[in-house]
Structure formats: C-alpha cells, structure tokens
Design a protein around this motif. Structure first.
Motif, PDB file in Angstrom:
ATOM      1  N   GLN A  37       0.863  -1.194   0.000  1.00  0.00           N
ATOM      2  CA  GLN A  37       0.000   0.000   0.000  1.00  0.00           C
ATOM      3  C   GLN A  37       0.893   1.235   0.000  1.00  0.00           C
ATOM      4  N   ARG A 336     -13.632  -0.317  12.843  1.00  0.00           N
ATOM      5  CA  ARG A 336     -14.617   0.570  13.485  1.00  0.00           C
ATOM      6  C   ARG A 336     -14.108   1.204  14.786  1.00  0.00           C
ATOM      7  N   GLY A 341     -11.226   4.472  10.286  1.00  0.00           N
ATOM      8  CA  GLY A 341     -10.095   3.604  10.624  1.00  0.00           C
ATOM      9  C   GLY A 341      -9.688   2.690   9.482  1.00  0.00           C
ATOM     10  N   PHE A 342      -8.395   2.453   9.366  1.00  0.00           N
ATOM     11  CA  PHE A 342      -7.825   1.575   8.359  1.00  0.00           C
ATOM     12  C   PHE A 342      -7.073   0.482   9.087  1.00  0.00           C
ATOM     13  N   TYR A 345      -2.413  -4.512   7.961  1.00  0.00           N
ATOM     14  CA  TYR A 345      -1.902  -5.875   7.983  1.00  0.00           C
ATOM     15  C   TYR A 345      -0.381  -5.812   8.099  1.00  0.00           C
ATOM     16  N   ARG A 394      -5.386   6.173   7.420  1.00  0.00           N
ATOM     17  CA  ARG A 394      -4.566   5.870   6.259  1.00  0.00           C
ATOM     18  C   ARG A 394      -3.847   7.111   5.715  1.00  0.00           C
ATOM     19  N   ARG A 395      -4.381   8.310   6.016  1.00  0.00           N
ATOM     20  CA  ARG A 395      -3.770   9.512   5.443  1.00  0.00           C
ATOM     21  C   ARG A 395      -2.917  10.291   6.448  1.00  0.00           C
TER      22      ARG A 395
END
Lengths: 468, 450
Positions: A37, A336, A341-342, A345, A394-395
C-alpha cells in the motif's frame, strides 16, 4: 526491458494475454500487504498463462533474457510475496483454475494452481469430502498460493496446515524443466520414496518453482459442528482454560481468542451481539457427527465452567451461526475502533508458545500504547498464532511511521518469546529481515538450495532474504 | 445512509481481495485491472492526480458494470461503483463528452427521460415503427447491423409496444382483493406503484400486472400520475443536477399519496429510489424527507413476501430459473423473496441458476457501450442457463429482461426458452390457477347437483 522479450512473449501467449498497459502494470503492483500500500512495485510485463507448456516456455525465455519472473495467484498475500520488487514479469496464475479430477475413491483431488479454496470445497461437498486448510481468505485465495505459503487458518489446531494435504505437485523449475514430485505416476496416499521434494516446494513462496498442478489429500466432511462461546475477566484465565482443555483430552476443531478491543469492535459493528467486553473472549468449535458434537460440547462446557461463569453453547446449526458471528466479523470490525479507521496488515501473524500467550498479548498492548495506536488482537489461541490488528488513519503520515515501528517491535517480541514472526502468512518482503535471526546457519542451506535450483536467480528474487 | 463517504471508503480498501470472485468482468478476463481492487486503485490515482486523464484510464474505468457485487462481498463496504463514478466525473470535467453522443446523451437525459408525456410520444413512434411495416423493412435490410450487432439484437428483443389507446394513465386507485377485509373496519396496507419512465412506455403491461399482483397480494394500490423518472440513468451518467430535481419531485408526489409502501418492479429503479437518502446527504432540508421516502421503498416481490401474501399460482409443468437483478440483490438487498415466490408456484419446477450472482451484462446501456465484454458476459450466462435446462428465465428488471432475450437469440434458444418479468410470469400463473379453481368448483357443484 529488451523489446524482443515482449515480442517473444506475445508469440508465446498471444497479445491478449501479455499486458503492458500503464493501468495493467499499476494493478499488479500490490497484494494485500500494508507494505505494498505504501510502496507499490510495478512489473514491466504481466502474462496470463493457461498451461504448463506455456509456463515452462516462459521460464526458459526469462532465463534466456535474464528477466526476473514472479508467480502470483489471487494476490491476497499479506507479505508482498508476489510483487515484482526487481522489475520484470509477473505471471498471473489465477486463470488456471480447473478442478481436473475429484478421485473420491482414493480420497484425493487433482487441480490447477488457480483454483480458489472455497470453490474446491464446494465441488467436494457433493462427495461428502473437504479440503481442510481454511485461511480467512478461503473465499478468494488460490490453492497454488496456499501451498506456496503453507497457509492455514482457524481449523489448523485440529487439521494442521496445507502441508499435510499435499500428496504431489507438478512444478516448473526455475530453469523451465518440469518435474512431478510425490511420484510421477503415483496415486498413493503415503510415500517415503526419495527426498520429499513436494514439501520442499511447500512454503517456498515461488522462489524454487512454479506449481502447475496439485494432487491433494481430502478428508470426510464432518456433518455437524457445535460452538462454545465464553468470556474471561483475565487473559491468564483464558490461557489456563485452553491448557486444561488439552489436558482433558479434548481437541477442538477451532480455538479462537478475541481480546477486549475485538469484542468492543464487534459490538460496535453488530450491537445486538452484546458481547461482554472482558479481557478475553474464546470461541471454541467442535465438529463431527451429531452425537460426537453433542458430547464434545458438553465436555468443553464442563471444563470451561471451572474458569468462568459466562459460557454459552449450542450444537444447533442456526444458534451456532449466531455464536460464531463475533469471530466471523472481527477482522472487518476492527476498522470501526476509530472513525475512518484503516486496519493495518503488519505484525499480523506472529506465533508464540502457548504458555507465553497471555504475557505476549499484554506486551503487544504495551507496545501499541507506547506509539499511541489503537490495536486489537485476535487469533488462533489453540496454536499460539496471534493476528494483531493496528487501526490507523490511512492519510496520517505520522501514524503510518508509528505503525511501521510498532510492527517491527511486535516481530522482535515474537522472537524474544521463543516464537516466530509468521505462522501461516509467509515471509515475502515484509519479514525477510528476520530470516537470519530466526534461522541462523540454516539460512545458508536455504540459500544453497536456491542457488542450485535457480542459478540465474530468475524466480521471485528479492524475497525471504535469499541472494539477489 | 452509507456509513462512509465515498472518499473515506476509497481509503478503506485494504486490498484483501474478497471482491475478486464476485466480479463479473474479472471472471471474464482475469486481468486485475478488470477487478474491483484494481478499479479502486486506478480511480484513486486519477482522483489524487498521480496519473493524468487519458484514453487508457477512461477505457479501463468504463469497463466496470457498476453492478455492486463487490460491495456486497466487501467486509468493510468499500463503495466501488461510487468511487468509479467519482473518477468518471473527474474525467468528464476535464474532457466533456463531445460530438453526437454527447449531444444526444444530454438531450435524452435532460429533455426526454424527465418528461412522461414526451416518453409516451416516443412510445407512439415506436408503436408506429412496429406496426407500419418499417420494422420489417429495417430487419430485412439489416440496417442496424451496420451500426452494431448488439443494437440489432436489442431491436429484436424489444417488446411489442401497446397502442396509444391502451396506454392511458393507470387507475389512481385499485382496491385490494382481500376478502376478509370486506365490511371490516380494518383497511388494507396502501402501496404506491412506482411506474418508471421507460418501463411504463415499453413494458406497460408489466406495470398493469404489478397492480393486479399487489391487489391480489392484499394491498390497496395507488398510482400517482405526477411521478417522474427515478434518475438512475442520470446519476450513472454524471447528470446529478437533473437527478436531484427528479428525486425532489418524486418525494413530493409520494408524500401526497399517503402510502405505506412505494413499490418498484424494476431493480434498477428501486435501488435508485433507495439511494435518495444518499443523494441528499449534505442537504439538511431534504434529508429527513428523503429518509422517510427511502424507508417506504420496496421491491414488488419483497413487499409481497414480507407484508402481503403470496398469491396462489399454477404453472404448466415448466422448469423455471431466476436471473437476479444486481441492483435488486446487491443494492436493495432483496435476494430470497423472488425465489420464494417462484418456489411457491404449483406445477412448475424451480431450478437454481449456477453463478446467478454475476451480472447479465445489461447494466443500463453498458451492452451498447462495451459490446465485446457485455457479449462475453452474456454468453457465459447463457451457458449456465443451458445447464439448468429451464424453459423460463425469470428476471426482475427490464434491462435484465431485454438482455436475457438477447441472450436467448445469441444462443439460438428461441422456441425452447423464454425470458419473462417475474410479475408477468406470476400473474399469468395466478390467472391459470384461478381458472382451474373455477373449473374445479363448477365440477364440484355439478357433482353435488347430480
């Protein structure tokens, strides 16, 4: 890239199955790992083969032009395993997805590598059979990928991992030669003839060969299952309960733990579950005939009741589905725990000795707190395998950096606890840095095997700390 | 309303791959770019400006059917079609559609679909086309084949348009057939028929049958005359302003109708009606009204199974299978109700269609825009239909119905297989059942009199 390579590949596969568009290359730059990612790796060419002959010819061509080649299934790995870290050709095997034979009389199935786990099991159901290894990605992962990573899942505690079900493999070696392991004409269920090359390929992550055909052992499908759901105020009690279960001679078909954050997340996603948000929730499964399940559920409940008052159980299919829900949704639910939320892994697959599980869980939470990251942990407590689930934005760049450090700490912790960094997902690029510390001089033997089979270092280079 | 905004959902994709097996286009080519994960990444890169707008990216994103099967499979509800649409909007901002297609498209979306009367006039023209012999000439000369093979096949699949004299407005009120309520103080639940735009022009009799079916199932049926197109085609083609106007109009009209349910017989329309709430996400004035509207929207099979009774119906020994509408199964979440109704038909055998979850390739006007892919998808679908050995393919959306008719032509199954809308199938079977009941009753009476 030498222009002749594309031309030759097009002659081999036809233009339709040689992809060089910008969009095609972009979409083969990732798997399901957090690492890709952040840093996608684009191939220069993608090919979609349909036969062993095509694959063999392609590998020979890659050797001729010294171009790296990366086999790939459904791209559901969490390790960066199938991504082209050194440029070259990605080979998408997901279209080789035929079930060639279900030989129910001999309790085996012969398939192509792109068959998805759930599709094989759907086909086997008719015969009252099943292929037991069941990763969380069973609905989408290819069995070729499962063998290459020796993956497993919830039911590994009773049925073991993919390794146990591989009877033989057809493999295109890194030089392009084709071999059949496990006896070239054999349909035997056991064989100790010669070096066990099939199991050398299992877990080799595409570095030693491309699996083109699989002969798999299958088992009778249990007709029923029962579920026991129980909650513990202290992690240590859950650990003791599991130990007591084993010592009472009970081997459940799944033995799962969810920590406090997990139950919180599951309640957020499905409030009607109303799970008690204690330190540990265990979900235990028994399978077999109706009578076997009933008696097992009874025995499990008796043992567990010594440690907690909160025990629910059932051996009725619909109620079981209800009790199982919490475990079923937890992977998705953890997102959640934080708005937008991300779920990351990473550090997601450690495995520690059973006796050190409660301690490890506490330490992971300490690590998470030190980086101020929301983190939930669930996993297969029956074999000590923990799926840590950090949840970030994620940002948010700072949070991403912290998550990376946290992942590193979790892996170090696993080794410190006399465990391993990966129980069922694999090494790929994300855990290559721990190969030496986990294996010592054994890594040298692995390197020697790689050099022998793949003198030009064509197949999946840049993975598993093997020479580049 | 959806939990995540489109942007949030775009950043929630962890690329687990749970969508892979659900995606019809990926099942055809196996290229990652033809799958949902690939599309989310391409759309994101385009929206973030990592890659420029060019022909290649446009073509790739246009290959998405927007069927939502991936959303259904996604553990975290990543709204792939919304994300793809967002990217397509950016593309049309940078390069607005020009030429004939652009002009015709705008005219259709802005000047034709929103106006029921104009659509009815188009209906007259189509009727004249079919009845004047022009259709025969067109077919004989194979004029359409010059344009596109799909267009030709579609023309053949076009239903027979009813003459203008038989396309008067539907009755405003049709009472329920429930006998137990006659003379009682309880009233039957009120259901409003959402008649659709093209649906009412081309599939007029299906709408009439829907009224009959609902009445038989125990509803008082209202058909407000002032209703307009749902706006689905507009939303899917970047005409959001017109879509908003249409939505407001429908909300007003159905508020005045004072009904318990707003019933659609087209999965595509029903799904759009359910999305009105999402449409007014940032409009505090209209949001509560849209929410109330959405709560009443039901598919015809859903409302009959949940809130009414399944009318007794009888087949004539046929094998039936069901091709779901994607919008019905994935957006409206109606999966079992149509099957339940079909299984209840006496003297007919229901057979499950393999890989029924895959879109049929119709997808609005996808089959015209992406001919090759749509045909590949359709041919695969017909292969599965052949496996069922069914004589009847039941559908729940006009687009799917036309597509299945085309599929029957393509596969050369004319004569042995027919495609019908679920309501038309059931109403026919319902009437067959009534007739045989009456015949039995008369026989019984005769016996008694003897």
């Amino acid at each position: 890239m030498d222009g002749r390579v594309i031309l030759r590949l097009e002659q081999l596969f036809g233009k339709e199955r040689v992809l060089t568009n910008q969009t095609d290359l972009m979409t083969y730059s990732y798997d399901a790992s957090f690492a890709t990612q952040l840093e996608p790796k684009e191939p220069e060419i993608v090919v979609i083969p349909q036969s062993t002959e095509e694959i063999s010819a392609c590998v020979k061509l890659a050797n001729e032009y010294q171009v790296p080649l990366y086999p790939r299934g459904a791209g559901t790995a969490q390790t960066g395993g199938p991504v082209p870290v050194m440029g070259g050709i990605v080979m998408d095997l997901s279209r080789m997805n035929r079930i060639l034979e279900i030989d129910h009389k001999n309790m085996q199935a012969i398939i192509e590598p792109g068959v998805v786990q759930a599709n094989l099991n759907n086909a086997l159901k008719e015969y009252g059979l099943f292929f037991p290894p069941d990763p969380g990605s069973a609905k989408m992962c290819t069995i070729g990928g499962m063998v290459a990573n020796n993956s497993s899942g919830l039911r590994a505690v009773k049925y073991g991992n993919t390794r146990f079900y591989v009877l033989g493999l057809e493999v295109v070696l890194p030089t392009g030669d084709v071999i059949v392991t496990g006896g070239s004409k054999s349909k035997a269920l056991k064989s100790v003839s010669g070096y066990d090359l099939a199991h050398l390929m299992v877990g080799s992550e595409g570095t030693l060969g491309i699996i083109t055909k699989l002969r798999l052992k299958v088992l009778p499908l249990p007709s029923r299952r029962g579920i026991v759901l129980c909650s513990f105020s202290k992690l240590e009690q859950a650990g003791e309960a599991v130990n007591e279960l084993f010592r009472s001679g009970i081997l459940p078909s799944a033995l799962e733990i969810m920590d406090q954050q997990c139950t919180k997340a599951a309640n957020l996603m499905r409030p009607q579950l109303a799970l008690p948000e204690n330190e540990a929730l265990l979900v235990i499964e028994a399978d077999g005939s109706k009578e076997e399940v009933a008696s097992q559920v009874k025995r499990i409940t008796e043992v567990i009741s010594k440690f907690t008052d909160y025990v629910k159980f059932s051996d009725e299919p619909e109620e079981c589905q209800q009790l199982w829900q919490a475990r079923q949704i937890v992977g998705a639910a953890t997102g959640r725990l934080k708005p937008g939320g991300f779920r990351v892994y990473g550090g997601e697959d450690i495995c520690v000795p059973l006796s050190r599980l409660p301690e490890t869980l506490r330490k992971i939470h300490e690590i998470a707190r030190s980086y101020n990251i929301v983190c939930a942990i669930y996993g297969h407590i029956g074999d000590g395998n923990l799926h840590t689930s950090p949840v970030i934005n994620r940002r948010d760049k700072e949070e991403i950096e912290n998550a990376k450090k946290m992942i590193e700490d979790i892996h170090r912790l696993a080794i410190e606890m006399e465990g391993t960094t990966t129980a069922e997902h694999g090494v790929g690029i994300v855990r290559a840095q721990y190969m030496e510390i986990e294996h010592g001089t054994a890594l040298e033997v692995m390197k020697a095997i790689k050099r022998t089979l793949d003198p030009n270092n064509i197949l999946n280079p840049g993975k598993m700390a093997l020479p580049v | 309303m959806k939990q995540l905004t489109t942007v949030e959902s775009m950043y929630s994709c962890v690329r687990c791959g749970a969508c892979r097996e659900a995606c019809p286009t990926l099942s055809i080519t196996g290229r990652e770019a033809d799958g949902p994960r690939g599309r989310v990444l391409m759309a994101r890169n385009l929206i973030e400006g990592v890659i420029p707008v060019n022909d290649e990216i446009k073509e790739q994103l246009d290959r998405c059917l927007l069927c939502s099967a991936c959303v259904d499979a996604c553990p975290v509800d990543v709204a792939v079609p919304d994300i793809v649409m967002m990217a397509k909007e950016k593309i049309s901002e940078v390069r607005p559609q020009e030429g004939v297609t652009g002009i015709v498209g705008k005219w259709v979306f802005r000047k034709l679909l929103p106006f029921p009367k104009r659509l009815q006039k188009l209906g007259h023209l189509l009727w004249i086309y079919q009845k004047s012999g022009l259709q025969m000439v067109v077919r004989k000369l194979r004029v359409l084949k010059l344009l596109s093979e799909s267009l030709q096949q579609m023309e053949r699949a076009m239903p027979e348009i009813l003459p203008p004299s038989r396309r008067n407005p539907h009755p405003l009120f049709t009472p329920s057939d429930r006998k137990d309520l006659k003379g009682s103080s309880h009233s039957a639940p009120r259901a409003a028929l959402f008649q659709g735009c093209i649906m009412d022009m081309m599939f007029r009799s299906t709408n009439e049958n829907t009224i009959r079916f609902l009445a038989q199932s125990g509803f008082d049926v209202v058909t407000p005359g002032q209703q307009v197109c749902c706006g689905a085609l507009h939303t899917h083609n970047g005409e959001k302003d017109t879509a908003l106007e249409l939505a407001k109009r429908n909300i007003e009209v159905f508020e005045q109708a004072n009904v318990d349910y707003i019933v659609s017989n087209a999965g595509g329309c029903g799904a759009m009606l359910r999305e009105y709430e999402e449409l007014f996400r940032d409009d505090p004035e209209w949001l509560p009204r849209a929410r109330q509207f959405c709560q009443k929207v039901k598919d015809v099979s859903e409302v009959a199974v949940q809130k009414g009774t399944i009318p007794q119906a009888a087949g004539q020994g046929e094998r039936i299978t069901y091709q779901p509408s994607c919008h019905l199964q994935y957006v409206m979440g109606v999966k079992d109700a149509p099957k339940k109704i079909l299984r209840s038909v006496a003297d007919a055998q229901y057979v499950e269609l393999p890989e029924a979850g895959y879109c049929c390739g119709s997808a609005g006007i996808y089959n015209l825009l992406q001919e090759q892919m749509a045909n590949d998808i359709l041919d695969k679908k017909m292969g599965n239909v052949a496996k069922t050995r069914a004589n009847v393919i039941v559908t729940a959306n006009p687009g799917c119905l036309l597509q299945m008719k085309m599929g029957i032509e393509r596969a050369g199954m004319q004569g042995s297989v027919e495609a019908v809308h679920i309501v038309d199938y059931i109403v026919e079977a319902m009437e067959r059942n009534k007739q045989s009941q009456t015949a039995e009753d008369q026989e019984e009476l005769q016996k008694q009199s003897v």
